[in-house]
Write a protein that holds these residues in place. Structure first.
Motif, mmCIF file in Angstrom:
data_model
loop_
_atom_site.group_PDB
_atom_site.id
_atom_site.type_symbol
_atom_site.label_atom_id
_atom_site.label_comp_id
_atom_site.label_asym_id
_atom_site.label_seq_id
_atom_site.Cartn_x
_atom_site.Cartn_y
_atom_site.Cartn_z
ATOM 1 N N ARG A 83 28.966 37.632 32.525
ATOM 2 C CA ARG A 83 29.907 36.397 32.377
ATOM 3 C C ARG A 83 29.952 35.198 33.349
ATOM 4 O O ARG A 83 28.946 35.365 34.153
ATOM 5 N N THR A 84 30.408 34.172 33.016
ATOM 6 C CA THR A 84 30.376 33.145 33.795
ATOM 7 C C THR A 84 31.595 33.135 34.791
ATOM 8 O O THR A 84 32.520 34.323 34.941
ATOM 9 N N PRO A 85 31.502 32.484 36.140
ATOM 10 C CA PRO A 85 32.712 32.698 37.318
ATOM 11 C C PRO A 85 33.839 32.176 36.891
ATOM 12 O O PRO A 85 34.353 31.267 37.471
ATOM 13 N N THR A 86 34.721 32.701 35.979
ATOM 14 C CA THR A 86 35.870 32.206 35.464
ATOM 15 C C THR A 86 36.924 33.305 35.242
ATOM 16 O O THR A 86 36.474 34.281 34.531
ATOM 17 N N VAL A 87 37.768 33.139 35.931
ATOM 18 C CA VAL A 87 39.143 34.045 36.110
ATOM 19 C C VAL A 87 40.210 33.929 35.266
ATOM 20 O O VAL A 87 40.871 32.947 35.801
ATOM 21 N N LEU A 88 40.671 34.573 34.410
ATOM 22 C CA LEU A 88 41.963 34.206 33.725
ATOM 23 C C LEU A 88 42.981 35.340 34.063
ATOM 24 O O LEU A 88 42.477 36.434 33.848
ATOM 25 N N PHE A 89 44.020 34.854 34.488
ATOM 26 C CA PHE A 89 45.094 35.964 34.871
ATOM 27 C C PHE A 89 46.304 35.293 34.689
ATOM 28 O O PHE A 89 46.645 34.254 34.324
ATOM 29 N N ALA A 90 47.150 36.554 34.561
ATOM 30 C CA ALA A 90 48.767 36.343 34.415
ATOM 31 C C ALA A 90 49.407 36.915 35.549
ATOM 32 O O ALA A 90 48.999 37.944 36.089
ATOM 33 N N LEU A 91 50.627 36.454 36.036
ATOM 34 C CA LEU A 91 51.475 37.247 36.953
ATOM 35 C C LEU A 91 52.855 37.712 36.395
ATOM 36 O O LEU A 91 53.499 36.647 35.675
ATOM 37 N N ASP A 92 52.862 38.902 36.204
ATOM 38 C CA ASP A 92 54.130 39.514 35.436
ATOM 39 C C ASP A 92 55.361 38.899 36.085
ATOM 40 O O ASP A 92 55.453 38.720 37.378
#
Length: 404
Positions: free
Chosen positions: A330-339
């Motif tokens: 993968r590329t250095p891309t981080v998808l995240f969410a905070l509860d």
């Protein structure tokens, strides 16, 4: 983690005046910051005499040289034929142009394969062109748990009726890198063409469009440190089979028949400078392609180390959800969410702390919907060549403070 010893991120960062403003930039997937040499190349072209391309005056010859140099630079970057490099306003605009030209040969019963992993710029032009031609669109579905696009999800849809397969080199939303070469090999066995969206892959990896099996490869220089522009590469013989809509006085030669109006010479000069800058991330000798190979290999290792540092830091914060499969290419891309905290609020609060990590669906509505993010989006943190450990630590600390 030990980084590549020849990659000096401090020296790289010194070329980015925008970083002097103090923000930690994780917004590169939407458009990277620009090194000084690119800005200088753009400004120098605007200050010089240029004219419509020709051979009679200094201004004409300068314009012609700028165009030729930019075609060669993109060809070196993608391992393509410079005679098949087309420039346009954006990747989206170029894809629309190619889709309309190809669709002139489509008929009812023909099939086009698109993927739900892709940016909409590699979906909607094909869907709309197929509808206009009476062709059928078939959807290859991503795995909503891993955000991977299995090869079989595409190849099981490909048949003798398939005219084109559109697939991303890397997903701009989550960084997933499908096995494009395997997909292309299967598509070619049935006579189908393959159109690769390389916008998100090109800034993060050494590209060989021939090894990928891409008949068409589209990218955006402003994602890899250059100006706002689109570029497309294909074999000149393939481009010669297409007849795009154009003005009567326009050249009918390839690749000029695809370029509407006068090209933006200053942006082309900036594009060449951006490729040269990438080639010199690690000082060395050899051809530009050889230097790109060394520099982008080192850059990729640096960016991957920053990604692992970021993922590790975020994983240690209670309530953070990371999307995608960290163990796959993968590329250095981080998808995240905070509860418990809307992603738009995370974006706003990080911005107040000087950390630019935007939230949304990023023009990938099909992917976002299948990941359960429709209407809410998530925060996307993109690593770039200028990302430092300090940048990463600021982002992690900002999220931890929100959680606290």
């Amino acid at each position: 983690m030990t980084l590549v010893s020849t990659y000096d991120v401090t020296a790289v960062r010194a070329h980015f005046p925008a970083l002097d403003e103090g923000a930690a930039h994780f917004d590169g997937p939407g458009g990277s910051q620009t090194p000084d040499v690119v800005a200088d190349a753009v400004a120098a072209t605007l200050r010089a005499a240029v004219a419509n391309r020709g051979a009679n005056t200094v201004a004409e010859r300068r314009a012609d040289g700028i165009v030729g140099a930019a075609r060669q630079a993109i060809a070196d970057l993608l391992f393509a034929d410079p005679a098949g490099v087309v420039f346009g306003r954006s990747m989206t605009a170029l894809t629309y142009d190619i889709s309309r030209a190809l669709a002139k040969g489509w008929r009812p019963g023909d099939e086009i394969v698109v993927s739900s992993l892709d940016h909409d710029a590699n979906i909607r032009p094909w869907v709309q062109a197929a509808q206009a031609a009476g062709a059928t669109v078939r959807w290859a579905e991503l795995d909503p748990v891993t955000a991977e696009l299995p090869v079989a999800a595409v190849t099981e849809l490909v048949s003798e009726r398939t005219r084109l397969v559109a697939v991303t080199g890397a997903a701009n939303l989550v960084g997933t890198r499908p096995d494009v070469a395997a997909i292309a090999a299967h598509a070619h066995a049935t006579g189908a063409l393959v159109y690769v969206d390389g916008v998100h892959l090109t800034p993060h990896a050494l590209v060989d469009m021939r090894a990928l099996g891409a008949d068409f490869y589209a990218c955006s220089p402003y994602k890899f440190l250059g100006p706002h522009l689109g570029a497309l590469a294909a074999a000149p013989a393939l481009l010669a089979t297409l007849q795009p809509d154009r003005l009567l006085p326009m050249p009918d030669t390839v690749p000029e028949r695809f370029e509407l109006g006068t090209l933006p010479y200053e942006l082309l000069a900036g594009t060449t400078a951006a490729v040269d800058f990438l080639a010199d991330l690690v000082p060395g000798n050899g051809s530009r392609r050889e230097r790109l190979t060394v520099s982008l290999t080192a850059m990729e290792e640096h960016e991957n180390a920053m990604r692992l540092r970021l993922e590790s830091g975020l994983a240690g914060i209670d309530g953070v959800r990371l999307y995608g499969s960290p163990d796959r290419a993968r590329t250095p891309t981080v998808l995240f969410a905070l509860d418990g905290v809307p992603s738009a609020e995370v974006y706003r609060r990080l911005g107040e702390a000087g950390v630019n990590a935007p939230a949304g669906m990023f023009y990938a509505p099909e992917c976002a919907r299948r990941l359960g993010l429709a209407g809410v989006g998530a925060v996307r943190a993109g690593i770039a060549p200028y990302t430092s450990e300090s940048d990463v630590d600021r982002l992690v600390a900002g999220v931890a403070a929100l959680r606290a």
